[in-house]
Write a protein that holds these residues in place. Structure first.
Motif, PDB file in Angstrom:
ATOM      1  N   ALA A   7       0.334   8.307  -6.386  1.00 10.90           N
ATOM      2  CA  ALA A   7      -0.885   8.951  -6.857  1.00 10.90           C
ATOM      3  C   ALA A   7      -1.343   8.431  -8.225  1.00 10.90           C
ATOM      4  CB  ALA A   7      -0.684  10.466  -6.905  1.00 10.90           C
ATOM      5  N   SER A  65      -1.222   5.443  -9.482  1.00 10.96           N
ATOM      6  CA  SER A  65      -1.897   4.151  -9.306  1.00 10.96           C
ATOM      7  C   SER A  65      -3.266   4.332  -8.665  1.00 10.96           C
ATOM      8  CB  SER A  65      -1.031   3.222  -8.458  1.00 10.96           C
ATOM      9  OG  SER A  65       0.197   2.947  -9.098  1.00 10.96           O
ATOM     10  N   TYR A  66      -3.337   5.201  -7.637  1.00 15.70           N
ATOM     11  CA  TYR A  66      -4.627   5.458  -7.003  1.00 15.70           C
ATOM     12  C   TYR A  66      -5.615   6.051  -8.000  1.00 15.70           C
ATOM     13  CZ  TYR A  66      -2.380   4.733  -2.479  1.00 15.70           C
ATOM     14  OH  TYR A  66      -1.718   4.203  -1.405  1.00 15.70           O
ATOM     15  N   ALA A 109      -6.190   5.179  -0.070  1.00 13.06           N
ATOM     16  CA  ALA A 109      -7.264   5.784  -0.866  1.00 13.06           C
ATOM     17  C   ALA A 109      -8.317   4.752  -1.245  1.00 13.06           C
ATOM     18  CB  ALA A 109      -6.687   6.421  -2.138  1.00 13.06           C
ATOM     19  N   GLY A 110      -8.344   3.636  -0.501  1.00 11.58           N
ATOM     20  CA  GLY A 110      -9.229   2.549  -0.876  1.00 11.58           C
ATOM     21  C   GLY A 110     -10.610   2.682  -0.282  1.00 11.58           C
ATOM     22  N   THR A 152      -7.857   4.859   6.907  1.00 17.51           N
ATOM     23  CA  THR A 152      -8.309   4.838   5.515  1.00 17.51           C
ATOM     24  C   THR A 152      -9.791   5.128   5.375  1.00 17.51           C
ATOM     25  OG1 THR A 152      -8.702   2.458   5.605  1.00 17.51           O
ATOM     26  CG2 THR A 152      -6.523   3.179   4.901  1.00 17.51           C
ATOM     27  N   ALA A 167       0.826  -1.208   0.000  1.00 18.69           N
ATOM     28  CA  ALA A 167       0.000   0.000   0.000  1.00 18.69           C
ATOM     29  C   ALA A 167       0.857   1.253   0.000  1.00 18.69           C
ATOM     30  CB  ALA A 167      -0.930  -0.011   1.209  1.00 18.69           C
ATOM     31  N   ARG A 179     -11.846  12.446  -4.294  1.00 15.96           N
ATOM     32  CA  ARG A 179     -10.597  11.703  -4.111  1.00 15.96           C
ATOM     33  C   ARG A 179      -9.807  11.638  -5.409  1.00 15.96           C
ATOM     34  NH1 ARG A 179     -12.496   6.303  -0.741  1.00 15.96           N
ATOM     35  NH2 ARG A 179     -13.967   7.321   0.693  1.00 15.96           N
ATOM     36  N   SER A 180     -10.505  11.383  -6.509  1.00 16.78           N
ATOM     37  CA  SER A 180      -9.797  11.292  -7.790  1.00 16.78           C
ATOM     38  C   SER A 180      -9.213  12.639  -8.193  1.00 16.78           C
ATOM     39  CB  SER A 180     -10.753  10.784  -8.875  1.00 16.78           C
ATOM     40  OG  SER A 180     -11.849  11.667  -9.045  1.00 16.78           O
ATOM     41  N   LEU A 202       2.473   2.311  -3.476  1.00 19.78           N
ATOM     42  CA  LEU A 202       1.664   2.886  -4.538  1.00 19.78           C
ATOM     43  C   LEU A 202       1.674   4.403  -4.449  1.00 19.78           C
ATOM     44  CD1 LEU A 202      -1.479   0.562  -4.609  1.00 19.78           C
ATOM     45  CD2 LEU A 202       0.546   0.465  -6.054  1.00 19.78           C
ATOM     46  N   GLN A 256      -5.934  13.008  -6.309  1.00 18.16           N
ATOM     47  CA  GLN A 256      -4.884  12.157  -6.874  1.00 18.16           C
ATOM     48  C   GLN A 256      -4.439  12.655  -8.249  1.00 18.16           C
ATOM     49  OE1 GLN A 256      -3.483  10.017  -4.997  1.00 18.16           O
ATOM     50  NE2 GLN A 256      -5.004  10.139  -3.353  1.00 18.16           N
ATOM     51  N   LEU A 261      -5.592   0.068   1.517  1.00 20.42           N
ATOM     52  CA  LEU A 261      -5.064   1.175   0.734  1.00 20.42           C
ATOM     53  C   LEU A 261      -5.492   2.505   1.333  1.00 20.42           C
ATOM     54  CD1 LEU A 261      -5.743  -0.071  -2.913  1.00 20.42           C
ATOM     55  CD2 LEU A 261      -3.539   0.039  -1.753  1.00 20.42           C
TER      56      LEU A 261
END
Length: 520
Positions: free
Chosen positions: A144, A146-147, A268-269, A325, A139, A445-446, A142, A449, A266
């Protein structure tokens, strides 16, 4: 061997009468608040922080762990019975679970949710004990890009894969992304899409959105058609799963567990993405894909397993790195610091008794959930026998109470009404509500990232695929987007005309598509 000895010591602490009582209280309270729309485990843990300060760190954290697991399961109950998710992670369960309930299989849906939660939670707890260092290292590795790629995969999965119409799916996703963008700009601090309303500066809470779109929208839709349809009592069905239900559920339980645990770990999971992806995978792998959209048990078993497995995954970075998280883990982290305990790499060395008692309580709480909730499946299912005017009046009451309790602001009730009208209109014109909720949850969140990715690459678009994991995920996205076109080209036959299979398949496909587009 040392790990097993420490875990055995943790069980010895948990099974003392007072700690076992705390676990039971946590599970019962967590299930209750999960059932109530809008009042989730994070809010409950926050409200109980002052009360549990006298219990000591071990008793308080055991109770909080029970609330975490109980809230995960309780949210699925209202999703299945009333199409009203108590938690954002239970949104996917409402898709097939509520359709199963409407067709008289509510008890089976609740049973597969309970057993799947137990299986996934138990496996997740074992993985937490054995492989926590490996998952944490992955975790942390990884970045930004990848997230961001994983979040784009979630967007594509719920629009290009799940829906009968991609146009409607992307339209609903765009609405969700727009709602998610309402707030202060995270970089400049300027208001964005607030229209001068100060209450919108902090954004619209996802609980208010989910309750408004699902609960209020569903209530308004039912009220609009109450006089047009017969008010027959929906049959509850048999209380236990049949052999066929078991055979169709055990593989989704395992696949959901495999998705949920790493996503929970994760940073950001969370539980939302693995539930979305689990539903997509089960639909693709099912031997009866035509049942999806009509009440497929795989669509309940997989996402619920992913939901509970992610709960165990969230504790990995929280205990090992002090990195929460989700909201509930953040409140539990505040409980640690309130007792003068610092989560992080040295926590297992400095507070081994506390850590292993907390981990052992997860096994105990998971078993308590199964024992308490599985026999109650027929009882919960009898909620469907309540006359619909009284039932939906109760839903409106608890939805309003839950939305108001999020921030204690009357303005949230106005937002709830507006979002309910939006949910009603989406049902009227056949727009799926799931992509909207996904956009609200993952949109902010996206964006974060994406900005981090572009900052790291000095604005170069090549930074989007600068990590191997991101490359693999984008390749999967390309396959999902282009596969329907490739499959259509492969099915074309020159000058031979349609075959007998095509003649029979096309009307069936059109009938399924028309059913999915018909608002319910």
């Amino acid at each position: 061997m040392e790990t097993l000895d420490l875990l055995a010591g943790g069980f010895a602490d948990v099974l003392t009468p007072h700690n076992l009582l705390y676990a039971v209280i946590g599970v019962v309270v967590g299930t209750a608040v999960g059932v109530l729309p809008g009042i989730g485990p994070a809010m409950t843990v926050a409200l109980l922080l002052p009360i549990t300060s006298s219990l000591g760190p071990t008793g308080a954290l055991i109770m909080f762990a029970g609330i975490l697991y109980g809230g995960m399961y309780g949210g699925s109950t209202t999703s299945i019975l009333l199409n009203t998710p108590g938690e954002s992670s239970s949104v996917v369960t409402a898709i097939e679970g509520n359709l199963m309930a409407r067709s008289g299989r509510a008890a089976q849906a609740l049973a597969t949710a309970a057993i799947g939660s137990f299986v996934a939670g138990s496996i997740g707890n074992v993985l937490l004990v054995l492989f926590a260092p490996v998952v944490v290292a992955f975790a942390v590795s990884l970045g930004a890009p990848s997230y961001l790629a994983i979040m784009v995969l979630a967007f594509v999965a719920v629009t290009a894969v799940l829906g009968a119409s991609r146009v409607r799916g992307f339209a609903a996703l765009a609405i969700g992304l727009t709602i998610g963008a309402i707030a202060l700009d995270p970089v400049t601090g300027r208001q964005r899409l607030t229209f001068g309303v100060p209450q919108l500066a902090d954004g619209i809470d996802v609980v208010v959105v989910a309750v408004g779109i699902f609960a209020l929208g569903e209530a308004l839709w039912v009220a609009a058609h109450l006089r047009r349809t017969a008010g027959e009592i929906v049959p509850v069905g048999q209380p236990w799963m049949s052999r066929e239900d078991w055979s169709r559920s055990w593989r989704p339980w395992l696949r959901g567990t495999a998705l949920g645990f790493p996503f929970g770990a994760l940073p950001a999971g969370g539980a939302e993405m693995p539930t979305f992806l689990s539903y997509t995978i089960e639909k693709k792998l099912s031997r009866r894909p035509e049942e999806f959209g009509h009440g497929a048990i795989e669509g309940v078993a997989g996402p619920e397993a992913a939901n509970n497995a992610s709960a165990a995954g969230t504790l990995v970075p929280m205990l090992s790195l002090g990195l929460p998280t989700n909201a509930t883990a953040a409140i539990m982290l505040a409980a640690f610091t309130g007792f003068g305990i610092q989560p992080g790499p040295l926590l297992f060395e400095r507070e081994p008794d506390l850590v292993w008692a907390l981990i052992a309580s997860l096994f105990v709480g998971n078993l308590l959930l199964l024992v308490l909730n599985l026999p109650m499946a027929p009882l919960w299912a009898k909620l469907l026998r309540i006359p619909r005017p009284y039932l939906y009046a109760g839903i409106l009451f608890f939805a309003s109470m839950g939305a108001y309790a999020v921030n204690g602001s009357p303005f949230d009730l106005v937002l709830l009404l507006l979002l309910g009208l939006l949910g009603f209109m989406m049902r009227r014109y056949g727009l799926p509500v799931l992509p909207l909720v996904v956009g609200v949850i993952l949109g902010p969140r996206s964006e974060i990232q994406l900005r981090r990715t572009l900052q790291l690459s000095d604005g170069q678009l090549s930074g989007l695929w600068s990590e191997p994991v991101a490359v693999v995920v984008y390749a999967v996205i390309a396959v999902l987007v282009l596969w329907p076109l490739v499959a259509r080209l492969l099915r074309l036959r020159p000058a031979d005309g349609p075959g007998p299979d095509d003649e029979h398949a096309s009307p069936a496909a059109e009938e399924i598509d028309m059913h999915r587009r018909t608002p319910r």
